[in-house]
Design an enzyme around this catalytic site. Structure first.
Site, short mmCIF file in Angstrom:
data_model
loop_
_atom_site.label_atom_id
_atom_site.label_comp_id
_atom_site.label_asym_id
_atom_site.label_seq_id
_atom_site.Cartn_x
_atom_site.Cartn_y
_atom_site.Cartn_z
N GLY A 89 0.80 -1.21 0.00
CA GLY A 89 0.00 0.00 0.00
C GLY A 89 0.83 1.27 0.00
N ARG B 85 -1.89 -0.42 -9.66
CA ARG B 85 -0.70 -1.23 -9.98
C ARG B 85 -1.07 -2.69 -10.18
NH1 ARG B 85 3.17 1.86 -6.83
NH2 ARG B 85 2.18 3.86 -6.33
N ASP C 98 4.43 -4.24 -7.26
CA ASP C 98 3.75 -3.08 -6.68
C ASP C 98 4.27 -1.77 -7.27
OD1 ASP C 98 6.03 -4.09 -4.95
OD2 ASP C 98 5.83 -2.06 -4.19
#
Length: 1183
Positions: A143, A232, A302
């Protein structure tokens, strides 16, 4: 985050309408969010309020937690101290309908807005939730840990602050960004856009006064970046990993609707179309990277945008020398994300994205994909190669001025041969491609001299060690026989007009100004004192990236950045650490030596990112050494003094670079290399007299040479062989002393027992079993006593207290046990035998054979081995061998000394049979051969010789997490083995006592070598009981829980021999570790005249070294008393070697210069050594 406290309320920044932006946040409106805070924070305020506190704990916004069933969480930027606007990107502002003037009109308000201190009207900040594979390993939830999206402007551009503070996804980080990384991303995104590479964009750059803790404290910054979306690959991976395919479908539908509107919703097949579209965009992006010479550095899933944009600029770099194996990230030693690997990794990442999308095709996402779905997905993925190759060929043809209609063989016949030549010479890639623009005109004019000069220019921007006459000839052949004919085929006839036109087109594809690592570092260094230079560099790298002619205010910067790579910038890697003070000193010296350095523009402490400097450099380093320079070197501002301080940087000169030496101790070569003078290839003497930098005979005398195995290592090798052989001789002499003592003690015990029987008129006995440890196993020695009375009664059961397990009950063993209680109600406690003896022999006889207490004079007590002159000689020789080994640590790395010491087992195989009557077998011979072969491999592929560490460095090394874990492991093993030894030996004692089976009328007789033992002791006083309890082994409290263990069990026959040898080797490991530290401190104190013994910590290291050395001797001797030296010594060496190699790598970082091949071959050598030790240990089977 540890040490962070949160309030029960959250203060929201005030709102401003200074920037008229219209937010349309479809992402938070259409997709599920984190239900921990279900309402946007500003919606919780009164309608007329523009800021204030809301009754929501800060933990819900800033404390790390797992977020499930959601794709985002509301976020609140952290307030920053004294934000200052230092950069605005005009093209980025234009994307939002703004201009630079909108920012600079009120820079204080702009700084507050774009640092997060003020909230834009209509903005509802949030943070993305996603996961990802990092370096090929699934990392679960990640995140936006330091990025906060302010909103989507006009539904087209998602505005994001990077470095704005913690979010629920910050994990253990602080949520902030430092100036160095922020400047790099601010410049990179816009520069890549100017080069035509798909990328995110930059809007603004704000510096703050927040101190951010990294390797070193550093000032913070916030960069504002733009992208149509920050979704992503990992955004799909995380919910899929949790089985939440409903969330995956919602995200896919959103992405298609807003960013791939050209795709038709024709059922589940649209997700295959989405994958195909992402494959196409990703292939085009990576092709642009390869053509531009761009290395991303961290291609984790990511960090991969589903829109095919370059995002998350971290340790990126543009190629200097053309090297397909170039690695820009110092944290990627294996080269997973090397330049040439980027297309392959991109496809690997696409495979990871295909997994979640494949579950959306069909009715049931819980079922595996159908064969038809798999075939469609495979087809989409397999198209990546062709798409990448086609796009890459298109871009490279454009750079070479080749028309697309003749492209069938261009990559194989023209482009790749040129790249091969550039790779051979390690030629500057951006320079070579830009210089290629002049070649068509030279060929049109048939200018042979001009072409030779062009090749000379390429050679000057190549590695001089790789440029040969053959390379020059091959380059000329390429231009004349390959490139020229290809242009002629394309143009028909190459005249000056067509050549000039080709050159103009090629200059639009080959930039003159490239954001190389050294350029970025130089801009960062200047930015602290001259913030305007950052936007000047941005202008040069965007608007004028392809221009030869630039505005007047950019000319000096343009010439500098288009010039050759300065020495200090060669091979500079992002995230590189300074391992020595010399690295930091080298960086500063080399920069001050550079004639084009604008010294007046460089402020103290702004050389480069100080957090890259660690260990000795952070302790003051070379600049605190005697003879450190007081004035700047030639070429810099000679009037400017060099201020001693701890802020410095790394990046010393690499191999073959011209180097200099100052004061005999500070050179300009990077860690792992030393400056070789013209007179000698060896490193300069520490005791060299001080020499001035202005003396040309003492500066720039030689070139940097690798420190890998040279004279010093071979000195260490020789000392290790001598020390190991000496040590083994000492061990075997000690073993000889123990053996002789055991033989004498056994004979004395048998004689005493026979004398006692004869005195009381006992009849001759059958040979009795006497158990004792000798020659490495529990053996049975048969002793026959001659008697005169008939007939023979049942033989007594004799327990020889030379047996370690038995004598534990009498307070003379290694555990100092003073009391043992026999088990069972029918046996009386041994404590009733009295405590005034040290070494009794127990003889249990039937009552009818004994009418009165036995009292017999005993033969003289044998001396302990520790008082034996032979044993003392062996101990002295053993200590001498250890001293020699410790000296070897000054010349060779610990990871080499440890395995090489196994060669000394040859001495053990020779000496042990001679002194201790131990037989040698074919297994032993084979083991020796393997050990010698393995050691030869290890020596060739060993680590480097490290410099001497000062005390402050050793403290930092000890505090490092890997070192703490390593030491805790060692101590835990020592404790576990100690408990194992105690438990097994106590178990043997209980077993022997249980099998005596005394009855109530039985009499227990103790035969002692000096005096009669009373059959009952007087009652002990409370003081005696308390003293006895305090002095006894604490483990005796658990004695009643120990089960009996047979002397013939595997625990005894196999466990005890291995445990004694392992305990000694673990102590030896600690001794080596601290001894090397002590040698370093002594060397620095004596040779560098820098006394390291002024701190109690140094004396503590000395005491620990002495203690562990004594413990090592003690436990080795305990093992040698009981087992064969041919068994104990190999086991000792194998355990010591394993942990010493690990210790050298963990504590002293001795493997940092290793390549993959070296790792493999070094490991092979160690494995061969262990195979040999395994053969030597074959005698375990003969116990």
């Amino acid at each position: 985050m540890s040490g962070t406290s949160f309030s029960q309320t959250t203060k929201l920044p005030p709102t401003t309408a200074s920037f008229p932006l219209q937010f349309d946040d479809s992402f938070t409106r259409d997709l599920p969010g984190d239900l921990v805070v279900p309402t946007a924070p500003y919606d919780l305020l009164p309608a007329d309020s523009e800021g204030g506190e809301i009754p929501v704990p800060q933990t819900k916004f800033r404390a790390s937690r797992q977020v499930r069933g959601a794709l985002w969480s509301w976020a609140v930027p952290t307030q920053h101290e004294n934000p200052k606007l230092v950069g605005v990107c005009p093209s980025g502002a234009q994307l939002l309908g703004l201009t630079s003037d909108d920012f600079w009109r009120d820079p204080l308000v702009a700084a507050a807005v774009w640092s997060g201190n003020l909230r834009l009207s209509g903005s509802h900040p949030w943070a993305h939730c996603y996961g990802g594979h990092q370096f090929g390993v699934w990392a679960d939830q990640l995140g936006d840990g330091r990025a906060i999206s302010l909103g989507q402007v006009n539904g087209s551009w998602e505005v994001q602050l990077k470095g704005a503070g913690r979010t629920p996804y910050s994990r253990f980080a602080d949520g902030y960004a430092v100036r160095r990384s922020s400047v790099r991303e601010y410049l990179a995104a816009e520069h890549m856009c100017a080069l035509g590479v798909p990328t995110s964009r930059s809007l603004s750059l704000v510096f703050t006064d927040r101190v951010v803790e990294r390797e070193e404290p550093e000032l913070g910054a916030v960069v504002t970046r733009l992208a149509p979306s920050w979704v992503r690959f990992g955004s799909f991976e995380l919910p899929a990993s949790r089985g939440d395919f409903s969330l995956v479908r919602k995200l896919a539908d959103y992405v298609i609707r807003h960013h791939f509107a050209e795709l038709a919703f024709d059922g589940s097949g649209v997700y295959i179309q989405l994958l195909q579209a992402v494959v196409e965009r990703t292939a085009a992006m990576v092709a642009a990277w390869q053509a531009a010479g761009f290395c991303h550095g961290v291609m984790n899933t990511d960090n991969m945008s589903v829109l095919g944009l370059t995002i998350d600029y971290g340790p990126y770099a543009f190629l200097d020398a053309y090297d397909p194996d170039f690695i820009c990230n110092h944290s990627d030693p294996a080269g997973r994300y090397a330049f040439s690997e980027q297309p392959r990794v991109a496809l690997w990442n696409l495979v990871k994205l295909a997994g979640p999308l494949s579950r959306l095709v069909g009715q049931n996402p819980d079922e595996d994909a159908s064969p038809e779905t798999l075939e469609a997905i495979t087809k989409a993925l397999n198209s990546f190669g062709a798409m990448f190759s086609s796009k890459y060929a298109e871009l490279m043809r454009r750079k070479l001025g080749l028309a697309s209609e003749n492209d069938s063989d261009d990559m194989a016949t023209v482009v790749q041969p040129l790249l091969d030549l550039l790779e051979r010479g390690h030629t500057d890639y951006p320079f070579a491609m830009r210089a290629l623009c002049d070649v068509p005109l030279l060929l049109a004019r048939n200018d042979t001299m001009g072409l030779d000069q062009h090749i000379d220019a390429l050679a000057a921007r190549s590695d001089c060690t790789r440029v040969s006459k053959e390379w020059r000839d091959d380059m000329r052949t390429f231009f004349v026989d390959v490139y020229g004919p290809r242009l002629t085929k394309q143009e028909g006839v190459i005249d000056e007009g067509s050549a000039l036109a080709l050159g103009v087109g090629m200059r639009l594809a080959n930039p003159r100004h490239v954001l190389r690592n050294w350029v970025a570092q130089d801009i960062i260094d200047r930015g602290d004192s001259d913030a305007a230079s950052i936007d000047q560099a941005l202008e040069l790298l965007t608007t004028h990236a392809f221009d030869d002619a630039v505005p007047e205010h950019l000319k000096a910067m343009a010439e500098r950045y288009a010039g050759p790579v300065p020495k200090w910038g060669e091979g500079l890697q992002c995230s590189e650490l300074c391992f020595t003070a010399h690295d930091c000193a080298a960086f500063q010296l080399s920069r001050r030596w550079a004639p084009d350095t604008n010294a007046s523009a460089i402020e103290e402490g702004a050389w480069c990112a100080p957090e890259f400097c660690t260990l000795e450099s952070s302790c003051g380093g070379a600049w605190t050494l005697e003879g450190a320079p007081a004035n700047a070197p030639p070429g810099a501002n000679s009037a400017r003094p060099i201020v001693n301080g701890s802020i410095s940087c790394c990046g010393g000169f690499l191999p073959a670079s011209q180097c200099g030496i100052y004061g005999g101790s500070v050179d300009t070569c990077s860690s792992g290399y030393t400056c070789a003078t013209t007179a000698s290839a060896a490193a300069p003497s520490r005791s060299s007299t001080e020499k001035t930098l202005t003396d040309p005979s003492t500066t720039l005398l030689g070139r940097c040479a690798s420190q890998e195995p040279h004279q010093q290592v071979w000195i260490g090798v020789l000392l290790v062989l001598i020390g190991g052989a000496t040590l083994n001789v000492g061990l075997n002499i000690q073993k000889y002393a123990f053996r002789k003592r055991q033989e004498k003690a056994a004979a004395d015990a048998a004689a005493a027992a026979a004398a006692a029987q004869a005195k009381h008129g006992l009849s001759p006995t059958q040979p009795s079993d006497v158990f004792f440890y000798s020659s490495g196993a529990l053996h049975t020695a048969r002793k026959t006593a001659v008697a005169t009375t008939p007939p023979p009664p049942p033989p007594p059961f004799v327990v020889d207290t030379n047996d370690a397990a038995t004598r534990n009950c009498f307070g003379d063993d290694i555990f100092e046990m003073t009391d043992c209680n026999a088990r069972g109600s029918t046996r009386r406690p041994l404590s009733t035998l009295g405590t005034n003896t040290r070494r009794p022999s127990l003889s249990i006889m039937p009552p009818q054979q004994i009418m009165q207490p036995v009292s017999t004079p005993a033969p003289p007590q044998s001396k302990t081995p520790f008082s034996s002159p032979v044993w003392i000689v062996g101990l002295v020789i053993f200590i001498l061998g250890n001293v020699v080994n410790f000296i070897a640590l000054q010349f060779a790395p610990q990871s080499l000394v440890a395995p090489l010491g196994a060669v000394s087992l040859v001495t053990n195989v020779i000496i042990a049979p001679l002194l201790n009557d131990e037989k040698i077998s074919l297994f032993d011979v084979g083991g020796i051969v393997l050990i010698i072969a393995g050691c030869a491999v290890v020596v060739v592929f060993s680590g480097i010789v490290q410099q001497d560490y000062r005390l402050c460095v050793l403290i930092q090394l000890l505090k490092a997490k890997p070192t703490v874990i390593y030491l805790c492991l060692i101590f835990a093993l020592i404790l576990a083995i100690y408990i194992f030894l105690w438990t097994v030996e106590r178990g043997v004692t209980h077993y022997l006592l249980e099998h005596q089976q005394l009855g109530d009328s039985d009499t227990l007789t103790v035969v002692h070598t000096h005096e009669t033992i009373p059959t009952q002791s007087p009652p002990a006083t409370w003081l005696q009981k308390t003293t006895r309890f305090l002095l006894q082994n604490p483990l005796l409290l658990f004695d009643r829980h120990v089960r009996p263990i047979s002397p013939t069990s595997r625990h005894v026959q196999y466990g005890l021999p291995l445990a004694y040898a392992s305990l000694g080797s673990l102590m030896a490991t600690l001794t080596t570790l601290f001894a090397k530290s002590l040698v370093n401190l002594l060397s620095v104190s004596i040779f560098d005249h820098d006394n390291q013994f002024t701190s109690f910590i140094t004396w503590g290291i000395l005491l620990v070294t002495a203690f562990t050395a004594a413990s090592q001797v003690y436990w080795i001797n305990q093992g040698l008393q009981r087992y064969d030296a041919l068994l104990q010594v190999p086991v000792f060496y194998v355990v010591w070697t394993v942990f010493d190699i690990i210790g050298g790598g963990v504590y002293f970082n001795e493997f940092k210069m290793f390549t993959t091949v070296k790792y493999v071959l070094f490991a092979v050598g160690v494995a061969i050594i262990f195979s040999g030790v395994g053969l030597l240990s074959n005698r375990l089977k003969r116990l």
